[in-house]
Design an enzyme around this catalytic site. Structure first.
Site, PDB file in Angstrom:
ATOM      1  N   CYS A 101      26.964   4.047   3.493  1.00 40.65           N
ATOM      2  CA  CYS A 101      27.405   5.421   3.269  1.00 40.65           C
ATOM      3  C   CYS A 101      26.447   6.386   3.965  1.00 40.65           C
ATOM      4  O   CYS A 101      25.241   6.132   4.030  1.00 40.65           O
ATOM      5  CB  CYS A 101      27.520   5.739   1.781  1.00 40.65           C
ATOM      6  SG  CYS A 101      25.984   6.163   0.974  1.00 40.65           S
ATOM      7  N   CYS A 123      23.538   7.635   1.875  1.00 43.77           N
ATOM      8  CA  CYS A 123      22.518   6.595   1.705  1.00 43.77           C
ATOM      9  C   CYS A 123      21.669   6.471   2.971  1.00 43.77           C
ATOM     10  O   CYS A 123      20.463   6.240   2.909  1.00 43.77           O
ATOM     11  CB  CYS A 123      23.169   5.248   1.395  1.00 43.77           C
ATOM     12  SG  CYS A 123      24.199   5.249  -0.078  1.00 43.77           S
ATOM     13  N   CYS A 153     -18.739  -7.979  10.874  1.00 47.82           N
ATOM     14  CA  CYS A 153     -18.987  -6.818  11.725  1.00 47.82           C
ATOM     15  C   CYS A 153     -17.665  -6.099  11.946  1.00 47.82           C
ATOM     16  O   CYS A 153     -16.684  -6.707  12.382  1.00 47.82           O
ATOM     17  CB  CYS A 153     -19.583  -7.277  13.061  1.00 47.82           C
ATOM     18  SG  CYS A 153     -19.569  -5.999  14.332  1.00 47.82           S
ATOM     19  N   CYS A 204     -16.466  -6.207  15.418  1.00 43.92           N
ATOM     20  CA  CYS A 204     -15.970  -7.538  15.783  1.00 43.92           C
ATOM     21  C   CYS A 204     -14.513  -7.713  15.337  1.00 43.92           C
ATOM     22  O   CYS A 204     -13.728  -8.403  15.998  1.00 43.92           O
ATOM     23  CB  CYS A 204     -16.825  -8.621  15.125  1.00 43.92           C
ATOM     24  SG  CYS A 204     -18.580  -8.501  15.518  1.00 43.92           S
ATOM     25  N   ASP A 249       4.221  17.513 -15.387  1.00 42.96           N
ATOM     26  CA  ASP A 249       5.475  17.560 -16.134  1.00 42.96           C
ATOM     27  C   ASP A 249       5.109  17.630 -17.615  1.00 42.96           C
ATOM     28  O   ASP A 249       4.006  17.236 -18.006  1.00 42.96           O
ATOM     29  CB  ASP A 249       6.298  16.306 -15.839  1.00 42.96           C
ATOM     30  CG  ASP A 249       7.585  16.265 -16.642  1.00 42.96           C
ATOM     31  OD1 ASP A 249       8.292  17.290 -16.673  1.00 42.96           O
ATOM     32  OD2 ASP A 249       7.869  15.223 -17.247  1.00 42.96           O
TER      33      ASP A 249
END
Length: 806
Positions: free
Chosen positions: A17, A20, A89, A92, A486
């Site tokens: 869709c 989506c 390292c 490295c 909230d």
């Protein structure tokens, strides 16, 4: 397009869709490191361009699955993960990654120095693992698959131990040869024998270093610290500085060994969480019990957890009752009572009761396993400071090498031209200084200064019940000026509770819990309300239970609900109605007036829901005030946030203003915005961002997802066992304890301070030794000692964060 920028087109199953597709495009586009996203709905494909240093294919696939989409098996490349042994390292790690990326068939490779992990993606059907292991071995590393056998399978334990400690053993041997050389000189041995011992020390101590350096030059076409150190050691032999070369090589090898051990301690901080979950579970098979590895358990199996044992799998209790210590997951030290129907999580500790648990997740999908996986992924993501240091190091090393070449050639040439001395004599002196500069050219201490700090901070947070999803979010936490909350379920418990009650005969000096009239009114109201599943009805029944009134409740008859207004039923022969003030007032205005009416209005103004109790025998009997109550300790959290420099706290809620203001006053929240729809919360966050630049949003991680996503840092709380919240939040508080907020903000600020300290120290020592080297005041072994010493100092400084406690 550079090697780090990748473009792919991925088939997506289940994309059907347009809306989506837009949602998927936005969700994938929000991944850090994603540069461009295009969805082709007609062909059901996802075209992406991303930064491979900040994002890998597994993260993209994980986000697709979280949104409900799959990639066809044919489209999936082969993926493997290895532990890299001997990776000590940071520079490295970069060169190992570059070397492996050049192997035909390798699609993507990522070497994470902080966790010593190699993630490899190769073309389907192409076997690249043997070549990958060969190149890694040549560079001095051992690869151990995450699952399965080690490369030394089939060898004796003794040989395996020697193989794993080979670099340590060569370091010891090099030190012993130096001791022999010193002893021979002290005893008057020949100069040739002493020189031979020193050269042998260089060769033994530098064997794996030289091999790794040569492989880096040949496969990755770059000079790493191993190559620079090999050149310096070879140069010391050429100019006859045997002792200096031997001591420098020994110190370098010893420094790598010590650095490896200290880094392993940091890396193991999270791996130790793996030990919290038992590897064997007691499975109930019919009428018998048997021990089985947790990997063999399936969803739906029943397991028995004895008193004092750790819970081996996530599941639902089907029998038994006990207090469970959830500290390994949530950081809460107080055990939580669990009964049938409650969820238990792998790694938590059972109390005194035996529990029968139905398994709900496979071992790879338990909350503990997901936390470990997400933390290790978070540790692999580079923070902004780390990316800056990496970019600086790419410029610094070639620059210093160029300076070293200039120092070796230009001063002797100028001196010979001006008649200051012979070219050969001057070349020896300045060539030595150039060798010192080569050692200083390695940015190891600088490169390691940031990741070890970030890894330690993320590990410390995880052990305290806070999951930080990457160094980016860790740094962002330290820059916060405003935190928005909230209300329901975040600042409040999220469940209504009876907080006040008043009958018509109630005295102001008397508590409703000791008022006979209030107690009888509560008893009759609960008799009716226990036939309802409405949250307000459940609050009334729970209040009756708390007062010990439930055993004596009458049986209510002819109970019927009045949708949106209340409930009524017959209790002891007369009708009892529990309804809203408006509902009762509209039907019986003469009964709801005077002081009681004023008290109801006052309760509503304070943000409470007032339910009026009416009896057809004696009229209005009073009201019951219900409210969502504040979480314990929230005011102390707000005070703590203010003390650490949070300028403003804000409440964003869809509740009506009276209720919001009442909770805000009790909590100590400074600003309230009420009656907000989800999109209005997003707009409020955007306004706060314009004003304050850095804003966090704290919510449940699901209902507040849009606002959390728009904020600088989205913080979800109480997400233990909540898969969606674990995936979507930037920071997840595993418990419902807001008290973790000040801890994690302080941890972030301390991490930022430690990073600054480490970078400043590394740069200062580099600058000092650059100056000393050019002026001839620094020796080869001093440069090695300074470089490795600084690396160890910044490592230990970063590891201090592992000791932080909430």
């Amino acid at each position: 397009m550079t090697d780090r920028i990748r473009r792919e087109t991925i088939p997506v199953q289940g994309l059907d869709c347009p809306d989506c597709a837009r949602t998927l495009e936005n969700a994938i586009g929000r991944l850090e490191g994603m540069r461009q996203v295009t969805i082709n709905l007609a062909s059901s494909t996802l075209s992406i361009e991303y930064d491979a240093e900040r994002l890998d294919r597994s993260m993209i696939q994980s986000r697709l699955r979280a949104l409900g989409y799959e990639m066809p098996e044919a489209a999936l490349s082969q993926e493997a993960t290895f532990r890299v042994e001997g990776l000590d390292c940071a520079d490295c790690a970069v060169h190992l990654e570059e070397a492996l990326r050049r192997i035909p068939g390798v699609v993507q490779v990522g070497v994470d120095f902080s966790t010593a992990r190699l993630r490899l993606t190769s073309d389907a059907g192409v076997q690249v693992h043997p070549e990958v292991e060969r190149v890694a071995t040549q560079m001095g590393y051992s690869l151990r698959p995450e699952t399965g056998s080690t490369p030394t399978e089939g060898k004796s334990r003794w040989l395996e131990w020697v193989w794993r400690r080979r670099r340590d053993l060569t370091t010891v041997a090099s030190g012993m040869l130096i001791a022999v050389a010193v002893g021979m000189r002290w005893l008057g041995g020949s100069e040739a024998a002493v020189a031979a011992a020193y050269v042998a020390a260089i060769l033994v101590g530098g064997f794996y270093i030289a091999r790794a350096g040569w492989t880096a030059v040949r496969t990755a076409r770059s000079l790493d610290m191993n190559a620079l150190m090999t050149i310096a050691a070879a140069g010391s032999i050429v100019i006859g500085e045997w002792a200096e070369g031997a001591v420098a090589m020994f110190l370098f090898s010893l420094g790598n060994t010590l650095e490896g051990y200290t880094l392993d301690r940091t890396r193991n901080a999270i791996r130790k969480l793996m030990d919290l979950s038992p590897r064997v579970a007691t499975v109930i098979r019919g009428d018998r019990e048997e021990q089985a590895p947790v990997e063999e358990l399936q969803v739906g199996d029943h397991i028995l957890v004895h008193p004092g044992e750790r819970v081996p799998m996530d599941g639902i209790i089907v029998a038994g009752q006990s207090a469970v210590n959830q500290a390994p997951i949530t950081g809460e030290s107080i055990p939580v009572e669990k009964a049938p129907g409650d969820e238990v999580l792998a790694g938590t500790i059972n109390g005194l009761g035996a529990l029968t648990v139905r398994v709900t997740r496979l071992v790879a999908d338990t909350t503990m396993a997901r936390i470990i996986r997400m933390v290790e992924e978070a540790q692999a993501q580079k923070a902004p400071a780390q990316r800056f240091v990496d970019r600086f190091a790419r410029v610094y090393t070639p620059l210093v090498i160029a300076i070293a070449a200039g120092v070796a050639v230009l001063p002797p040439s100028i001196g010979w031209w001006t008649g200051a001395g012979s070219f050969t004599a001057l070349l020896g002196e300045w060539f030595y200084r150039a060798l010192v500069l080569l050692v200083i050219a390695c940015p190891c201490a600088l490169v390691i200064s940031t990741p070890v700090t970030i890894v330690s901070a993320i590990a410390s947070a995880a052990r305290n019940g806070v999951l930080i999803k990457g160094g980016v979010h860790l740094e962002a936490l330290g820059s916060l000026k405003v935190i928005a909350f909230d209300k329901t379920g975040t600042l409040t418990v999220g469940r209504p509770k009876v907080v006040e009650m008043r009958c018509v005969n109630h005295s102001n000096e008397q508590s409703w819990t000791s008022c006979p009239g209030c107690q009888q009114m509560l008893r009759d109201a609960a008799a009716v309300e226990r036939h309802s599943e409405h949250p307000l009805a459940m609050a009334v029944v729970q209040a009756a239970e708390a007062q010990g009134l439930v055993p004596g409740l009458a049986n209510a008859e002819a109970v019927e609900a009045v949708p949106g207004q209340g409930i009524r039923g017959r209790v002891n022969g007369h009708t009892v109605t529990v309804g809203t003030h408006q509902y009762i007032h509209e039907r019986y205005p003469e009964l709801v007036e005077g002081p009681l009416c004023e008290a109801v209005h006052a309760a509503q103004a304070a943000g409470r829901t007032a339910m009026v109790v009416l009896d057809d025998c004696c009229g209005v009997r009073g009201y019951i005030g219900v409210a969502d109550t504040l979480r314990p300790g929230v005011p102390a959290v707000m005070d703590a946030l203010a003390r650490i420099g949070i300028r403003q706290t804000v409440m964003l809620t869809g509740d009506h203003p009276a209720a919001a203001q009442a909770i805000a006053r009790a909590a100590g929240v400074q600003v309230v915005q009420a009656e907000l729809l989800p999109e209005q919360k997003v707009a409020a966050i955007e306004e706060l961002l314009r004003e304050h630049q850095a804003v966090a949003m704290v919510g449940d991680g699901v209902n507040d997802a849009p606002a959390l996503a728009r904020s600088t840092v989205g913080i979800a709380m109480g997400v233990a066992g909540n898969d969606t919240a674990l995936e979507t939040a930037d920071v997840a508080l595993m418990s419902d304890d807001l008290g973790k907020l000040p801890f994690v903000v302080k941890l972030s600020r301390k991490a930022r301070a430690v990073v600054r300290q480490n970078v400043a120290l590394s740069l200062a020592i580099k600058a000092l030794f650059l100056a000393l080297a050019v002026t001839g005041s620094a020796t080869l072994w001093m440069a090695v000692f300074a470089d490795m010493g600084t690396s160890l100092l910044v490592t230990f400084n970063g590891m201090r964060l592992l000791r932080q406690r909430s």
